[in-house]
Motif scaffolding. Sequence first.
Motif, PDB file in Angstrom:
ATOM      1  N   ARG A  73       0.852  -1.120   0.108  1.00  0.00           N
ATOM      2  CA  ARG A  73       0.041   0.003   0.006  1.00  0.00           C
ATOM      3  C   ARG A  73       0.865   1.373   0.016  1.00  0.00           C
ATOM      4  NH1 ARG A  73      -3.556  -0.166   4.942  1.00  0.00           N
ATOM      5  NH2 ARG A  73      -1.623   0.287   5.940  1.00  0.00           N
ATOM      6  N   SER A  74       0.786   1.868  -1.101  1.00  0.00           N
ATOM      7  CA  SER A  74       1.772   3.043  -1.388  1.00  0.00           C
ATOM      8  C   SER A  74       3.213   2.942  -0.986  1.00  0.00           C
ATOM      9  CB  SER A  74       1.204   4.232  -0.328  1.00  0.00           C
ATOM     10  OG  SER A  74      -0.046   4.616  -0.700  1.00  0.00           O
ATOM     11  N   GLY A  75       3.594   1.554  -1.563  1.00  0.00           N
ATOM     12  CA  GLY A  75       5.109   1.405  -1.282  1.00  0.00           C
ATOM     13  C   GLY A  75       5.498   0.411  -0.127  1.00  0.00           C
ATOM     14  N   GLU A  76       4.589   0.159   0.886  1.00  0.00           N
ATOM     15  CA  GLU A  76       4.790  -0.311   2.082  1.00  0.00           C
ATOM     16  C   GLU A  76       3.954  -1.682   2.114  1.00  0.00           C
ATOM     17  OE1 GLU A  76       3.884  -0.031   7.048  1.00  0.00           O
ATOM     18  OE2 GLU A  76       3.415   1.540   5.633  1.00  0.00           O
ATOM     19  N   THR A  77       4.894  -2.539   2.490  1.00  0.00           N
ATOM     20  CA  THR A  77       4.214  -4.091   2.412  1.00  0.00           C
ATOM     21  C   THR A  77       3.093  -4.293   3.385  1.00  0.00           C
ATOM     22  OG1 THR A  77       6.350  -5.117   1.492  1.00  0.00           O
ATOM     23  CG2 THR A  77       4.539  -6.588   2.779  1.00  0.00           C
ATOM     24  N   VAL A  78       1.810  -4.555   2.917  1.00  0.00           N
ATOM     25  CA  VAL A  78       0.596  -4.700   4.091  1.00  0.00           C
ATOM     26  C   VAL A  78       0.231  -6.074   4.089  1.00  0.00           C
ATOM     27  CG1 VAL A  78       0.239  -2.222   4.022  1.00  0.00           C
ATOM     28  CG2 VAL A  78      -0.626  -3.960   2.444  1.00  0.00           C
ATOM     29  N   SER A  79       0.657  -7.026   3.142  1.00  0.00           N
ATOM     30  CA  SER A  79       0.114  -8.534   3.251  1.00  0.00           C
ATOM     31  C   SER A  79       0.979  -9.263   2.408  1.00  0.00           C
ATOM     32  CB  SER A  79      -1.249  -8.392   2.442  1.00  0.00           C
ATOM     33  OG  SER A  79      -1.841  -9.675   2.537  1.00  0.00           O
ATOM     34  N   GLU A  80       1.147 -10.513   2.837  1.00  0.00           N
ATOM     35  CA  GLU A  80       2.086 -11.425   2.380  1.00  0.00           C
ATOM     36  C   GLU A  80       1.379 -12.917   2.306  1.00  0.00           C
ATOM     37  OE1 GLU A  80       6.489 -10.452   2.459  1.00  0.00           O
ATOM     38  OE2 GLU A  80       5.631 -10.463   4.639  1.00  0.00           O
ATOM     39  N   GLY A  81       1.478 -13.824   1.721  1.00  0.00           N
ATOM     40  CA  GLY A  81       0.733 -15.149   1.493  1.00  0.00           C
ATOM     41  C   GLY A  81       1.272 -15.926   0.569  1.00  0.00           C
ATOM     42  N   THR A  82       0.578 -17.141   0.398  1.00  0.00           N
ATOM     43  CA  THR A  82       0.703 -17.980  -0.492  1.00  0.00           C
ATOM     44  C   THR A  82      -0.557 -18.713  -1.114  1.00  0.00           C
ATOM     45  OG1 THR A  82       0.752 -20.107   0.923  1.00  0.00           O
ATOM     46  CG2 THR A  82       2.934 -18.725   0.481  1.00  0.00           C
ATOM     47  N   GLY A  83      -0.446 -19.382  -2.257  1.00  0.00           N
ATOM     48  CA  GLY A  83      -1.564 -20.150  -2.582  1.00  0.00           C
ATOM     49  C   GLY A  83      -2.089 -21.028  -1.636  1.00  0.00           C
ATOM     50  N   ALA A  84      -1.404 -21.753  -0.951  1.00  0.00           N
ATOM     51  CA  ALA A  84      -1.873 -22.703   0.109  1.00  0.00           C
ATOM     52  C   ALA A  84      -2.629 -22.053   1.332  1.00  0.00           C
ATOM     53  CB  ALA A  84      -0.522 -23.262   0.879  1.00  0.00           C
ATOM     54  N   ALA A  85      -2.805 -20.725   1.232  1.00  0.00           N
ATOM     55  CA  ALA A  85      -3.464 -19.996   2.397  1.00  0.00           C
ATOM     56  C   ALA A  85      -5.034 -19.644   1.925  1.00  0.00           C
ATOM     57  CB  ALA A  85      -2.979 -18.637   2.422  1.00  0.00           C
ATOM     58  N   CYS A  86      -5.230 -20.060   0.622  1.00  0.00           N
ATOM     59  CA  CYS A  86      -6.642 -20.392   0.062  1.00  0.00           C
ATOM     60  C   CYS A  86      -7.052 -21.691   0.166  1.00  0.00           C
ATOM     61  CB  CYS A  86      -6.521 -19.671  -1.317  1.00  0.00           C
ATOM     62  SG  CYS A  86      -8.134 -19.562  -2.004  1.00  0.00           S
ATOM     63  N   LEU A  87      -7.740 -22.180   1.414  1.00  0.00           N
ATOM     64  CA  LEU A  87      -8.101 -23.700   1.291  1.00  0.00           C
ATOM     65  C   LEU A  87      -7.105 -24.475   0.886  1.00  0.00           C
ATOM     66  CD1 LEU A  87     -11.818 -23.454   0.022  1.00  0.00           C
ATOM     67  CD2 LEU A  87     -10.882 -23.562   2.298  1.00  0.00           C
ATOM     68  N   GLY A  88      -5.969 -24.424   1.042  1.00  0.00           N
ATOM     69  CA  GLY A  88      -4.906 -25.305   0.665  1.00  0.00           C
ATOM     70  C   GLY A  88      -4.392 -25.052  -0.678  1.00  0.00           C
ATOM     71  N   SER A  89      -5.262 -24.383  -1.583  1.00  0.00           N
ATOM     72  CA  SER A  89      -5.029 -24.109  -3.106  1.00  0.00           C
ATOM     73  C   SER A  89      -6.146 -23.548  -3.602  1.00  0.00           C
ATOM     74  CB  SER A  89      -4.468 -25.259  -3.875  1.00  0.00           C
ATOM     75  OG  SER A  89      -4.579 -24.805  -5.241  1.00  0.00           O
TER      76      SER A  89
END
Length: 285
Positions: free
Chosen positions: A200-216
């Motif tokens: 958000r405006s150059g600052e990281t506000v969220s990180e994750g992976t595909g596995a965070a979405c019901l495993g895939s």
Amino acid sequence: MPTALDSADRPDGAPPAVAKAADALAEATRTGVACPPVRDLFDGGGDLATAYAVQQLNVRRALDTGRRIVGRKIGLTSPAVQRQLGVDQPDFGALFADMAVPDGGEVAVGRLLQPKVEAEVALVLGRDMPHRECTVVDVLRAVDFALPALEIVDSRIAGWDISLVDTVADNASCGLYVLGGTPVPLTQVDLRAVTMTMSRSGETVSEGTGAACLGSPLNAAVWLASALAERGDPLRAGDLVLTGALGPMAPAAPGDVFEAYIGELGSVRVGFAREAGSAREGEQA
């Protein structure tokens, strides 16, 4: 899953409490003033079938005004959020053509009530998905390509004071969406392993992976295709599916610019105008 509205031929046949809840959400959208939780309109806070009846009523009303459904969004794909709301499955809402914001576009001030942004994998189907017991193989065969996406969620409920009934009734808290412009076939990406970083405006506000979405994200698509086929409203060729957040959502304010990078899918970007009327022409549809 059947709803309390399925037996009604037209929206005016909806139960009074369902119609009242739908009216409250529609009025909040029209006026830009959030409403109290609609769960309070139902005995015991309502149930999932009643909530989808409210959603379906406002979807039918939207279609009657000429709006066009282009797909579905999946929500509540995070196990932590499911536990928070006391549910064991995702939910879904309808995506309309006029919810789309171009990649790199800008959202006008006042268009949404209390927006938040989350990064997702979008799937575009090349085949119908009519089976009530869908499999990952069915999804792999049906998906034409994937895209990076930002979903701009919004709630017509004041202060995001939502239960499962509130968010489902409110079209799964859907607001707008932004799609990246380079289609990627599934043979070129492992959706479970993709990494996501959103700023958000150059600052990281969220990180994750595909596995965070019901495993895939593929698992989320399996659930949606099966649920919609069970209701007699299956996914069709050409439909867009937003598969669910890959990491935490972040609130948006005027002047913010969000950009997400999702592995091999690339990036997608959207801004929020600082002043009313400042969104560039052609980027408010």
